[in-house]
Design a protein around this motif. Structure first.
Motif, short mmCIF file in Angstrom:
data_model
loop_
_atom_site.label_atom_id
_atom_site.label_comp_id
_atom_site.label_asym_id
_atom_site.label_seq_id
_atom_site.Cartn_x
_atom_site.Cartn_y
_atom_site.Cartn_z
N THR A 171 59.30 3.74 -25.38
CA THR A 171 58.25 3.72 -24.35
C THR A 171 57.81 5.14 -23.99
O THR A 171 56.63 5.40 -23.74
CB THR A 171 58.75 3.00 -23.08
OG1 THR A 171 59.09 1.65 -23.43
CG2 THR A 171 57.69 2.99 -22.00
N TYR A 213 55.01 4.92 -27.82
CA TYR A 213 53.82 4.23 -27.30
C TYR A 213 52.71 5.16 -26.84
O TYR A 213 51.53 4.88 -27.09
CB TYR A 213 54.22 3.28 -26.17
CG TYR A 213 55.07 2.11 -26.61
CD1 TYR A 213 55.13 1.73 -27.95
CD2 TYR A 213 55.82 1.38 -25.68
CE1 TYR A 213 55.92 0.66 -28.35
CE2 TYR A 213 56.60 0.30 -26.08
CZ TYR A 213 56.66 -0.05 -27.41
OH TYR A 213 57.43 -1.11 -27.80
N TYR A 242 49.75 5.97 -29.12
CA TYR A 242 48.80 4.94 -29.53
C TYR A 242 47.98 4.36 -28.37
O TYR A 242 47.13 3.51 -28.59
CB TYR A 242 49.56 3.80 -30.21
CG TYR A 242 50.37 4.24 -31.41
CD1 TYR A 242 49.76 4.80 -32.52
CD2 TYR A 242 51.76 4.09 -31.42
CE1 TYR A 242 50.51 5.21 -33.62
CE2 TYR A 242 52.52 4.49 -32.51
CZ TYR A 242 51.89 5.06 -33.61
OH TYR A 242 52.63 5.47 -34.70
N PHE A 279 46.25 -0.44 -25.98
CA PHE A 279 46.49 0.32 -27.21
C PHE A 279 45.17 0.45 -27.97
O PHE A 279 44.33 -0.46 -27.96
CB PHE A 279 47.52 -0.39 -28.09
CG PHE A 279 48.94 -0.28 -27.60
CD1 PHE A 279 49.68 0.86 -27.83
CD2 PHE A 279 49.53 -1.33 -26.90
CE1 PHE A 279 51.00 0.97 -27.38
CE2 PHE A 279 50.84 -1.23 -26.45
CZ PHE A 279 51.58 -0.08 -26.69
N THR A 292 45.51 1.40 -34.17
CA THR A 292 46.94 1.68 -34.15
C THR A 292 47.71 0.41 -34.54
O THR A 292 47.16 -0.69 -34.58
CB THR A 292 47.39 2.13 -32.75
OG1 THR A 292 47.28 1.02 -31.85
CG2 THR A 292 46.51 3.28 -32.26
N TYR A 320 49.56 -1.25 -32.80
CA TYR A 320 49.60 -2.17 -31.66
C TYR A 320 48.18 -2.50 -31.18
O TYR A 320 47.96 -2.80 -30.01
CB TYR A 320 50.40 -1.56 -30.51
CG TYR A 320 51.76 -1.04 -30.92
CD1 TYR A 320 52.82 -1.91 -31.18
CD2 TYR A 320 52.00 0.33 -31.05
CE1 TYR A 320 54.06 -1.44 -31.56
CE2 TYR A 320 53.25 0.81 -31.43
CZ TYR A 320 54.27 -0.07 -31.68
OH TYR A 320 55.50 0.39 -32.05
N SER A 329 46.14 -4.91 -31.09
CA SER A 329 45.79 -6.16 -30.41
C SER A 329 46.66 -6.40 -29.17
O SER A 329 46.74 -7.52 -28.69
CB SER A 329 45.95 -7.34 -31.37
OG SER A 329 47.31 -7.46 -31.80
N GLU A 330 47.29 -5.32 -28.67
CA GLU A 330 48.22 -5.47 -27.55
C GLU A 330 47.88 -4.53 -26.41
O GLU A 330 47.11 -3.58 -26.55
CB GLU A 330 49.65 -5.21 -28.03
CG GLU A 330 50.10 -6.12 -29.16
CD GLU A 330 51.52 -5.82 -29.61
OE1 GLU A 330 52.39 -5.61 -28.75
OE2 GLU A 330 51.75 -5.78 -30.83
N LEU A 337 49.94 -2.55 -22.88
CA LEU A 337 51.23 -2.16 -22.33
C LEU A 337 51.20 -2.28 -20.82
O LEU A 337 50.36 -1.66 -20.15
CB LEU A 337 51.58 -0.72 -22.73
CG LEU A 337 52.95 -0.23 -22.28
CD1 LEU A 337 54.06 -0.99 -23.00
CD2 LEU A 337 53.09 1.27 -22.54
N ARG A 355 55.16 -5.23 -23.58
CA ARG A 355 54.06 -5.12 -24.55
C ARG A 355 53.54 -6.53 -24.79
O ARG A 355 54.31 -7.42 -25.19
CB ARG A 355 54.58 -4.53 -25.85
CG ARG A 355 53.60 -3.65 -26.58
CD ARG A 355 54.21 -3.06 -27.82
NE ARG A 355 54.44 -4.03 -28.86
CZ ARG A 355 55.57 -4.14 -29.55
NH1 ARG A 355 56.59 -3.33 -29.29
NH2 ARG A 355 55.69 -5.05 -30.49
N THR A 413 50.53 -9.31 -26.32
CA THR A 413 49.37 -9.63 -27.13
C THR A 413 48.29 -10.23 -26.22
O THR A 413 48.59 -10.75 -25.14
CB THR A 413 49.72 -10.64 -28.23
OG1 THR A 413 50.24 -11.84 -27.62
CG2 THR A 413 50.76 -10.06 -29.17
#
Length: 235
Positions: free
Chosen positions: A136, A140, A143, A160, A164, A166, A168-169, A171, A182, A184
């Motif tokens: 973390t 992370y 990105y 994000f 990158t 990630y 489609s996510e 934080l 994290r 989706t």
């Protein structure tokens, strides 16, 4: 002169009976002994009888956990001793192990589809891999979209970047109670969140629906309670 013996003569039938009686008595004694041993050694439990343990002591990454048997999702993992990984689930918000799954037929499969009502948990040995806290703090941020994010109800969300791993996510993070997840994004299937923490030689990975973040404090407390409940005595 013919001499007669004073000892009475035994008939063949008498001699046979004299041999049979000890054999019968010996066979009876042997049968009784076998029956007694079988009675003493015969299992007195069923697949989940009254004497079956409710929890199993399991060592993962050298760290002891006491895990409810019915919460373990895979039968092959339902044994005590060292294991590399175990997968569990718990009903939310009660945090009780789920009951036996209901039988679903082709006629009832559509009616059986319901919203997720449980927290999924995987416990795995980390073998000195990068900790969730280090990931973390150092991975992370590389990105994340640099756009400023304002906390909403104490919970901060940062996206994000799409280019990158990630992409489609998002934080999510909070300080009190502590939470890092994290998640989706909602699409054809509802978004799911992943939250990790390290306990001794094992990493705990919690998964829950993204929609639960509307009550994120309760979710954070639930994960903390489960971590404390499952941790065995510290060596």
């Amino acid at each position: 002169m013919t001499v007669f013996s004073a000892a009475p003569l035994r008939s063949p039938r008498t001699r046979t009976r004299a041999h049979v009686v000890p054999i019968v008595l010996g066979g009876t004694a042997a049968a009784c002994a076998v029956a007694l041993v079988a009675y003493l050694l015969w299992p007195t439990w069923g697949s989940r009888g009254a004497n079956a343990p409710d929890k199993l002591p399991v060592s993962i990454g050298g760290t002891l956990f006491n895990l409810p048997v019915t919460a373990i999702r895979m039968k092959i993992q339902r044994h005590s001793g060292p294991q590399e990984r175990i997968d569990l689930d718990f009903l939310y918000p009660s945090l009780e192990p789920p009951g036996a799954p209901k039988h679903v037929s082709a006629e009832t499969v559509e009616a059986a589809v319901q919203s997720i009502d449980r927290i999924f948990l995987s416990i795995a040995a980390h073998h000195d891999a990068l900790s969730p806290e280090q990931r973390t703090a150092t991975i992370y941020p590389r990105y994340l979209d640099q756009a400023a994010a304002m906390p909403v109800d104490g919970l901060t969300m940062r996206m994000f970047r799409t280019d990158t791993p990630y992409g489609s996510e998002d934080l999510y993070s909070a300080v009190s109670p502590a939470l890092t997840a994290r998640c989706t994004r909602d699409a054809a299937t509802p978004g799911m969140c992943l939250s990790e923490r390290r306990v001794g030689g094992a990493d705990l990975t919690f998964r829950f629906p993204r929609s639960w973040l509307s009550q994120w404090r309760e979710v954070a407390d639930a994960m903390e309670k489960l971590t404390a409940q499952l941790r065995g005595p510290k060596g």
